[in-house]
Design a protein around this motif. Structure first.
Motif, PDB file in Angstrom:
ATOM      1  N   PRO A 240       0.933  -1.417  -0.106  1.00 54.89           N
ATOM      2  CA  PRO A 240      -0.053   0.093  -0.230  1.00 54.89           C
ATOM      3  C   PRO A 240       0.642   0.902  -0.070  1.00 54.89           C
ATOM      4  N   LYS A 241       2.091   1.454   0.824  1.00 54.72           N
ATOM      5  CA  LYS A 241       2.938   2.275   0.582  1.00 54.72           C
ATOM      6  C   LYS A 241       3.160   2.703  -0.973  1.00 54.72           C
ATOM      7  N   PHE A 242       3.519   1.528  -2.029  1.00 54.44           N
ATOM      8  CA  PHE A 242       3.269   2.611  -3.021  1.00 54.44           C
ATOM      9  C   PHE A 242       2.668   2.644  -3.907  1.00 54.44           C
ATOM     10  N   HIS A 243       1.919   1.989  -3.902  1.00 62.52           N
ATOM     11  CA  HIS A 243       0.506   1.525  -4.583  1.00 62.52           C
ATOM     12  C   HIS A 243      -0.189   3.372  -4.581  1.00 62.52           C
ATOM     13  N   LEU A 244      -0.344   3.266  -3.590  1.00 61.28           N
ATOM     14  CA  LEU A 244      -1.168   4.556  -2.517  1.00 61.28           C
ATOM     15  C   LEU A 244      -0.352   5.652  -2.413  1.00 61.28           C
ATOM     16  N   ASN A 245       0.963   5.424  -2.444  1.00 59.41           N
ATOM     17  CA  ASN A 245       1.721   6.970  -2.359  1.00 59.41           C
ATOM     18  C   ASN A 245       1.345   7.158  -0.885  1.00 59.41           C
ATOM     19  N   LEU A 246       1.182   6.672  -0.290  1.00 56.64           N
ATOM     20  CA  LEU A 246       0.990   7.297   1.286  1.00 56.64           C
ATOM     21  C   LEU A 246       2.422   8.120   1.861  1.00 56.64           C
ATOM     22  N   ARG A 247       1.905   9.193   2.487  1.00 56.84           N
ATOM     23  CA  ARG A 247       2.918   9.703   3.226  1.00 56.84           C
ATOM     24  C   ARG A 247       3.045   9.776   4.958  1.00 56.84           C
ATOM     25  N   GLN A 248       4.396   9.532   5.194  1.00 55.02           N
ATOM     26  CA  GLN A 248       3.990   9.386   6.993  1.00 55.02           C
ATOM     27  C   GLN A 248       4.845  10.886   7.252  1.00 55.02           C
ATOM     28  N   GLU A 249       4.397  11.112   8.266  1.00 52.75           N
ATOM     29  CA  GLU A 249       4.812  12.433   8.775  1.00 52.75           C
ATOM     30  C   GLU A 249       4.462  11.992  10.395  1.00 52.75           C
ATOM     31  N   GLY A 250       5.866  13.046  11.131  1.00 54.74           N
ATOM     32  CA  GLY A 250       5.831  12.958  12.866  1.00 54.74           C
ATOM     33  C   GLY A 250       6.102  11.505  12.744  1.00 54.74           C
ATOM     34  N   ILE A 251       6.789  10.588  12.433  1.00 51.37           N
ATOM     35  CA  ILE A 251       6.825   8.979  12.381  1.00 51.37           C
ATOM     36  C   ILE A 251       8.278   9.476  13.556  1.00 51.37           C
ATOM     37  N   LEU A 270      -9.478   1.936   9.150  1.00 51.86           N
ATOM     38  CA  LEU A 270      -8.199   1.443   8.109  1.00 51.86           C
ATOM     39  C   LEU A 270      -6.790   2.422   8.926  1.00 51.86           C
ATOM     40  N   ASP A 271      -7.281   3.237  10.020  1.00 51.19           N
ATOM     41  CA  ASP A 271      -6.833   3.698  10.612  1.00 51.19           C
ATOM     42  C   ASP A 271      -5.687   2.958  11.112  1.00 51.19           C
ATOM     43  N   PRO A 272      -6.271   1.807  12.160  1.00 55.34           N
ATOM     44  CA  PRO A 272      -5.015   1.019  13.289  1.00 55.34           C
ATOM     45  C   PRO A 272      -4.663   0.669  12.673  1.00 55.34           C
ATOM     46  N   VAL A 273      -4.517   0.010  11.516  1.00 58.82           N
ATOM     47  CA  VAL A 273      -3.576  -0.497  10.822  1.00 58.82           C
ATOM     48  C   VAL A 273      -2.815  -0.171   9.999  1.00 58.82           C
ATOM     49  N   MET A 274      -2.790   1.343   9.193  1.00 55.13           N
ATOM     50  CA  MET A 274      -1.301   2.176   9.143  1.00 55.13           C
ATOM     51  C   MET A 274      -0.607   2.022   9.870  1.00 55.13           C
ATOM     52  N   LEU A 275      -0.979   2.542  11.219  1.00 56.09           N
ATOM     53  CA  LEU A 275      -0.358   2.399  11.990  1.00 56.09           C
ATOM     54  C   LEU A 275       0.909   1.485  12.608  1.00 56.09           C
ATOM     55  N   ALA A 276       0.390   0.205  12.277  1.00 56.55           N
ATOM     56  CA  ALA A 276       1.349  -0.753  11.659  1.00 56.55           C
ATOM     57  C   ALA A 276       2.047  -0.881  10.998  1.00 56.55           C
ATOM     58  N   PHE A 277       1.370  -0.329  10.151  1.00 56.73           N
ATOM     59  CA  PHE A 277       2.469  -0.409   8.637  1.00 56.73           C
ATOM     60  C   PHE A 277       3.899   0.892   9.193  1.00 56.73           C
ATOM     61  N   ALA A 278       3.474   1.980   9.689  1.00 58.22           N
ATOM     62  CA  ALA A 278       4.265   3.232   9.350  1.00 58.22           C
ATOM     63  C   ALA A 278       5.551   2.957  10.397  1.00 58.22           C
ATOM     64  N   SER A 279       4.901   2.477  11.662  1.00 61.12           N
ATOM     65  CA  SER A 279       5.982   2.467  12.608  1.00 61.12           C
ATOM     66  C   SER A 279       6.310   1.597  13.286  1.00 61.12           C
ATOM     67  N   SER A 280       7.863   1.404  12.859  1.00 65.58           N
ATOM     68  CA  SER A 280       8.441   0.066  12.287  1.00 65.58           C
ATOM     69  C   SER A 280       9.168  -0.551  14.092  1.00 65.58           C
ATOM     70  N   ARG A 281       8.308   0.197  15.198  1.00 63.38           N
ATOM     71  CA  ARG A 281       8.081  -0.710  16.380  1.00 63.38           C
ATOM     72  C   ARG A 281       7.061  -1.663  17.087  1.00 63.38           C
ATOM     73  N   THR A 282       7.197  -2.645  17.236  1.00 63.24           N
ATOM     74  CA  THR A 282       6.217  -3.462  17.489  1.00 63.24           C
ATOM     75  C   THR A 282       4.667  -3.076  17.820  1.00 63.24           C
ATOM     76  N   LEU A 283       3.495  -3.359  17.222  1.00 66.89           N
ATOM     77  CA  LEU A 283       2.168  -2.238  18.313  1.00 66.89           C
ATOM     78  C   LEU A 283       1.409  -3.717  18.970  1.00 66.89           C
TER      79      LEU A 283
END
Ligand code: DC
Length: 334
Positions: A240-251, A270-283
């Protein structure tokens, strides 16, 4: 997941394993009970356990099976369970290490102990004993070895005997325990040893609660890290990061180490799922309990993704305590 707690007499392993089993609702295998049960029956039949041939003749025809009752695995001998109180009698405590060093006893009990763990049955087991991390479950996920000083050990056992209505001096108890440890450590087969990869904890200066909290922290971290479903799903993040061109801010505000709490927007599922994608830490996620009561497949998936149910209608102390433990253990909680 298999958790083993090994250690010498009165190291606190049985008390702690029992508390952990209740806390995590994981079945308990208290392996010392198995050796005690055979010793108790042999003594009841008047067998002199020092006589190896007589002991073998008694043990060989016994019908042995394991039975799980209220989160506890117990040994059924010839179709009958023994009263756990009887297995703690002084005579049993004095003779059990002689029975436990007999190869034919250990051989029979080995496969029975292994049969208590089955991936199909939820795949969780807590076992305590002397060779659980070395021989019975050498591939256990978490191995703990508990140590204790001789003085503290004698005091603890004295309390155990007192609870059974038997009065003994610390010196008398010390002699029984030292002899038992000597036989357990010096025996040829499965001697008491620190398993490779085990975390060694000295319980001498600690209360049961202190060691218990330390173990909970260790287990939570391990459960968290060894979550294969979470790792697979997160590795799909690139798509999704590639296809949807997602932008991460404040990571950069997510700390690299230590516990933290993420209070997320929840405008979309999708918000909680996106957090898992964005964070390098396991949540870990705290989610309303109704989500776990619908489709079993969905409930399994979110549990596998570190979601824990919370009751939003009433105060939910258990989950709040769990969140505090996660934070103290250095986890990120959403
Ligand atoms: O943990 P406990 O005091 O109930 O153990 C009773 C005896 O059984 C003790 O002598 C050690 C022995 N034992 C063993 O040899 N292997 C185990 N896995 C557990 C106990």
């Amino acid at each position: 997941m298999i958790i083993t707690l090994d250690g010498g007499a009165a190291s606190g392993k049985t008390t702690l394993a029992r508390e952990l089993s209740r806390h995590f609702e994981i079945p308990l295998l208290e392996s010392g009970q198995l050796y005690r049960a055979i010793t108790f029956r042999a003594l009841q039949e008047g067998i002199s356990v020092e006589n190896s041939q007589a002991l073998e003749k008694f043990v060989t025809p016994l019908s042995l099976e394991m039975q799980e009752d209220q989160l506890e695995w117990r040994l059924v001998i010839n179709g009958k369970l023994d009263n756990p109180q009887n297995l703690r009698e002084v005579e049993v405590s004095e003779k059990v290490s002689i029975v436990a060093k007999a190869p034919f006893v250990r051989k029979r009990l080995l496969s029975l102990q292994r049969s208590c763990y089955s991936k199909k049955r939820g795949g969780y087991l807590i076992g305590d004993g002397m060779d659980l991390g070395t021989v019975v479950f050498p591939a256990a996920d978490i191995k703990i070895f508990l140590k204790v000083s001789e003085t503290i050990r004698a005091k603890r056992r004295q309390e155990d005997f007192k609870a059974l209505g038997m009065s003994m001096t610390t010196e008398q108890v010390g002699i029984i325990e030292a002899e038992r440890d000597r036989i357990d450590q010096e025996r040829k087969i499965s001697p008491l040893q620190v398993p490779s990869g085990a975390i060694v904890i000295d319980t001498s200066g600690k209360t049961v609660l202190e060691t218990f909290l330390e173990l909970i922290r260790l287990i939570n971290i391990k459960k968290h890290e060894s979550n294969p479903v979470y790792r697979i799903i997160r590795s799909l993040a690139a798509v999704p990061k590639f296809h949807l061109n997602l932008r991460q801010e404040g990571i950069e505000n997510i700390p690299q180490t230590g516990g933290f709490l993420l209070a997320s927007n929840h405008l979309s599922h999708l918000d909680p799922v996106m957090l898992a994608f964005a964070s390098s830490r396991t949540l870990s996620y705290i989610a309303r309990n109704s989500l776990f009561q619908g489709s079993p497949l969905f409930a399994w998936l979110i549990s596998a993704l570190n979601a824990y149910p919370i009751n939003r209608e009433n105060p939910d102390r258990k989950t709040l305590t769990q969140i505090i433990q996660f934070l103290l253990s250095g986890h990120g909680v959403v």
